[in-house]
Motif scaffolding. Structure first.
Motif, PDB file in Angstrom:
ATOM      1  N   MET A 102       7.143  12.485  76.584  1.00 52.15           N
ATOM      2  CA  MET A 102       7.656  13.124  75.372  1.00 52.15           C
ATOM      3  C   MET A 102       6.562  13.987  74.766  1.00 52.15           C
ATOM      4  O   MET A 102       5.396  13.588  74.740  1.00 52.15           O
ATOM      5  N   ASP A 103       6.954  15.146  74.294  1.00 44.76           N
ATOM      6  CA  ASP A 103       6.003  16.016  73.616  1.00 44.76           C
ATOM      7  C   ASP A 103       5.456  15.308  72.371  1.00 44.76           C
ATOM      8  O   ASP A 103       6.218  14.713  71.604  1.00 44.76           O
ATOM      9  N   GLU A 104       4.156  15.418  72.162  1.00 46.00           N
ATOM     10  CA  GLU A 104       3.552  14.668  71.060  1.00 46.00           C
ATOM     11  C   GLU A 104       4.034  15.168  69.697  1.00 46.00           C
ATOM     12  O   GLU A 104       4.327  14.370  68.803  1.00 46.00           O
ATOM     13  N   SER A 157      -1.846  18.882  80.058  1.00 45.63           N
ATOM     14  CA  SER A 157      -2.224  17.516  80.442  1.00 45.63           C
ATOM     15  C   SER A 157      -1.570  16.498  79.502  1.00 45.63           C
ATOM     16  O   SER A 157      -1.019  16.852  78.461  1.00 45.63           O
ATOM     17  N   THR A 158      -1.655  15.243  79.874  1.00 45.98           N
ATOM     18  CA  THR A 158      -0.979  14.183  79.110  1.00 45.98           C
ATOM     19  C   THR A 158      -1.905  13.011  78.806  1.00 45.98           C
ATOM     20  O   THR A 158      -2.857  12.747  79.554  1.00 45.98           O
ATOM     21  N   SER A 159      -1.604  12.323  77.718  1.00 45.50           N
ATOM     22  CA  SER A 159      -2.268  11.045  77.421  1.00 45.50           C
ATOM     23  C   SER A 159      -1.322   9.935  77.851  1.00 45.50           C
ATOM     24  O   SER A 159      -0.180   9.880  77.385  1.00 45.50           O
ATOM     25  N   SER A 162      -1.279  16.991  74.299  1.00 45.71           N
ATOM     26  CA  SER A 162      -0.075  17.459  73.602  1.00 45.71           C
ATOM     27  C   SER A 162       1.186  16.809  74.166  1.00 45.71           C
ATOM     28  O   SER A 162       2.281  17.033  73.662  1.00 45.71           O
ATOM     29  N   ILE A 163       1.019  16.029  75.228  1.00 45.95           N
ATOM     30  CA  ILE A 163       2.171  15.346  75.819  1.00 45.95           C
ATOM     31  C   ILE A 163       1.837  13.870  75.981  1.00 45.95           C
ATOM     32  O   ILE A 163       0.737  13.512  76.409  1.00 45.95           O
ATOM     33  N   LEU A 178      -4.214  16.762  85.089  1.00 50.71           N
ATOM     34  CA  LEU A 178      -3.074  16.469  84.209  1.00 50.71           C
ATOM     35  C   LEU A 178      -3.270  15.181  83.412  1.00 50.71           C
ATOM     36  O   LEU A 178      -2.526  14.896  82.476  1.00 50.71           O
ATOM     37  N   ILE A 179      -4.222  14.372  83.838  1.00 51.77           N
ATOM     38  CA  ILE A 179      -4.477  13.127  83.087  1.00 51.77           C
ATOM     39  C   ILE A 179      -5.638  13.371  82.131  1.00 51.77           C
ATOM     40  O   ILE A 179      -6.809  13.371  82.512  1.00 51.77           O
ATOM     41  N   GLN A 180      -5.298  13.571  80.888  1.00 53.18           N
ATOM     42  CA  GLN A 180      -6.326  13.775  79.871  1.00 53.18           C
ATOM     43  C   GLN A 180      -7.064  12.469  79.612  1.00 53.18           C
ATOM     44  O   GLN A 180      -8.275  12.429  79.506  1.00 53.18           O
ATOM     45  N   GLU A 181      -6.305  11.383  79.548  1.00 52.36           N
ATOM     46  CA  GLU A 181      -6.887  10.073  79.218  1.00 52.36           C
ATOM     47  C   GLU A 181      -5.815   9.012  79.420  1.00 52.36           C
ATOM     48  O   GLU A 181      -4.628   9.323  79.508  1.00 52.36           O
ATOM     49  N   MET A 182      -6.273   7.764  79.527  1.00 51.84           N
ATOM     50  CA  MET A 182      -5.324   6.647  79.549  1.00 51.84           C
ATOM     51  C   MET A 182      -5.709   5.725  78.405  1.00 51.84           C
ATOM     52  O   MET A 182      -6.845   5.258  78.330  1.00 51.84           O
TER      53      MET A 182
END
Ligand code: LR7
Ligand code: MN
Length: 546
Positions: free
Chosen positions: A299-301, A124-126, A205-206, A154-158
């Protein structure tokens, strides 16, 4: 039995009629494309599928926004009758408000994108969105399009970073939406420091960065996460579609473009080189790009942090996309545009916000920092293309130079040869200089030592007396003048040029007391006169310690 069969037929017939109606309704033509002259709008192409994007079926819309009162939020800031709808945001606010928070848009991808598959276990991504005085309707549409057109898991948070907008509620109220968090800067920071702040609290992590006036399109996220999951050193962008600033029509951008720039560090979209275009037999494949536009990327965190995030001494807006792009390529990563990912963006013709230090000075400061840290001897072309940058303040770059050393990055020359060979290098002016002390000239001797010798003139000047100023070094072929130590009176010698060697920086030799403002000046014993021939009859003079 017969009754059951009759009922089943009736139910099927009704379902078929309803399905047909739904299909026809869904396929009706959309608003006609705007006449706004957007550089990248390729118009609606015939190969594009007619489908439009919709919320995933069965997703309860109410739950997406939680307790958030959308109507109250939008009506809280209405455009007053008689107000110029372009004044505050440099786009037509009336049209944006009228559209509502969510709409169907055309799926602008190549039809083959629809059959591309992704790993079932994508991370998932921020999503990080920074903004300064964004219009409520465009900001909300950005957020809603993400929630509606991304697989929820896939949406961890905004993370919204409110860069000191006039009304704190623009951001605060939105945090009632599930997954949406709001951070507010205590003072105006600009988009670069705001993004770093947002990334600092991200838990996924992304990282996914978006401008605050976007609309993401069908399956925009999966292709980008897939590429980054496969290789964390990839930094990926979508094709950026055009949302008309006049009527908010959503227009497909050309899929044959990549990011480029000229020597003044002005970003431009350019055609993919013809050989690469010919070799592309799969329109779903990534496009390598020398630079990214900057606002919309994944981008990868851990890679973002490893590479040094951003240069946080850059202010407000501009230049950070070059700094990031050079850094990614030169320090072991790559940049791609993914044609199966599409995100719309409202392109504007002016900045609707103020720059505390002025627009031009801010852009110069930011691009100068990028040039000074990353462009090695090629920064001379930046200065030649942007003479006004010379002498303007740009702060200390020591930390960023240390970062570059630590990451053991490639040279800018490597970048030009391997990533952007299409960038034309301006013709080298054959300017050379004499380094003069009194009547004597500095010349190299036995390739690595220096001495003062009788000055030759005209066509008789030997190569050993010709010096070239290639900022920040004074060169003779691959050798550079260098001080031997950082103490006063230190000897000057010749050694192989190294862009990272600070003893070779010409400032060390500068004689601040020396005054040789005209040719006839008597020079002090320790001063050298450095004549740079600008043309055959004129030259500039600098003073140096020997
Ligand atoms: O002080 C500020 N603080 C901010 O948070 C100034 C701006 N911002 C926000 C702003 O609200 C917006 O969300 O930063 C974002 C970018 O600013 P825009 O939209 O006014 O500028 P832009 O669309 O011209 O920005 C492009 O170039 C910038 C250079 O610094 C950034 O890289 C932007 O992210 C970039 N936008 C895109 O790449 C989207 C595609 C446009 C193109 C090309
Ligand atoms: Mn923008």
């Amino acid at each position: 039995m017969r009754r059951i069969r009759a009922n089943a037929i009736a139910i099927l017939t009704v379902a078929w009629i309803l399905g047909t109606f739904y299909y026809l309704w869904q396929d009706k033509p959309r608003a006609s494309p705007s006449s706004a002259s957007q550089p990248r709008a390729a118009g609606v192409k015939s190969h594009l599928p007619k489908s439009v994007t919709h919320p995933p079926r069965g997703e309860p819309q109410g739950q997406l926004l939680g307790t958030f009162d959308e109507k109250a939020y939008l009506l809280g800031k209405p455009l007053r009758p008689g107000d110029d709808p372009y004044r505050e945001h440099a786009f037509n606010l009336q049209e944006s408000d009228r559209l509502g928070s969510e709409r169907s848009i055309r799926d602008t991808r190549h039809y083959r994108c629809a059959s591309v598959t992704f790993d079932p276990d994508l991370p998932s991504t921020s999503v990080i969105i920074t903004f300064h005085n964004e219009a409520r309707s465009t900001l909300l549409r950005t957020i809603k399009s993400v929630l509606v057109r991304s697989p929820a898991h896939l949406i961890q948070e905004m993370i919204l970073v409110d860069d000191f907008s006039s009304d704190p509620e623009d951001c605060q109220l939105l945090s009632q939406i599930p997954k949406v968090h709001c951070l507010r800067n205590e003072r105006r920071e600009g988009l670069i420091r705001s993004r770093v702040r947002g990334a600092g609290v991200a838990s996924a992590s992304i990282l996914t960065f978006l401008d605050s006036h976007c609309e993401v399109n069908t399956d925009w996220l999966q292709p980008m996460i897939q590429r980054v999951k496969e290789d964390r050193t990839r930094v990926v962008s979508p094709i950026i579609d055009v949302i008309s600033l006049d009527n908010f029509a959503y227009l497909a951008a050309s899929a044959d473009l990549r990011g480029g720039f000229d020597w003044s560090l002005h970003f431009k979209w350019e055609q993919i080189p013809i050989e690469q275009k010919m070799a592309r037999n799969d329109p779903t494949q990534p496009i390598r790009t020398p630079v990214i536009a900057g606002g919309i990327f994944v981008m990868d965190e851990s890679w973002f942090n490893h590479l040094g995030q951003y240069d946080t001494q850059m202010d407000i807006w501009g230049g950070e996309n070059f700094e990031l792009s050079f850094r990614v390529w030169m320090c072991g990563g790559s940049l791609e545009i993914l044609p199966c990912s599409r995100v719309g963006h409202v392109f504007r013709k002016r900045h609707p916000y103020d720059f505390p230090e002025g627009n031009a000075l801010t852009y110069i400061k930011n691009t100068r920092r990028a040039a000074e840290v990353w462009m090695d001897e090629y920064k001379q072309y930046y200065y030649a293309a942007r003479p006004s940058a010379q002498g303007k303040a740009y702060g200390s770059i020591a930390d960023r130079l240390a970062l570059r050393r630590k990451l053991n990055c490639n040279s800018f020359r490597w970048y030009l040869e391997n990533v952007y060979p299409e960038l034309r290098i301006p013709e080298q002016k054959v300017t050379y200089s004499l380094l003069k002390q009194g009547e004597l000239c500095l010349e190299s001797h036995n390739s690595d030592s220096l001495r003062l010798a009788e000055c030759k003139s005209g066509s008789g000047i030997p190569a050993s007396q010709k010096w070239t100023l290639m900022e920040p070094q004074i060169r003779q072929q691959d050798l550079c003048l260098a001080i031997t130590a950082f103490s006063s009176g230190s000897k000057v010698r010749l050694e192989p040029c190294s862009p990272k060697e600070s003893r070779q920086v010409k400032q060390h030799f500068l004689n601040e007391k020396g005054s040789c403002s005209s040719l006839g000046d008597t020079l002090s014993k320790s001063a050298l006169c450095f004549r740079t021939f600008v043309s055959s009859s004129s030259f500039r003079i600098h003073c140096w310690n020997l």
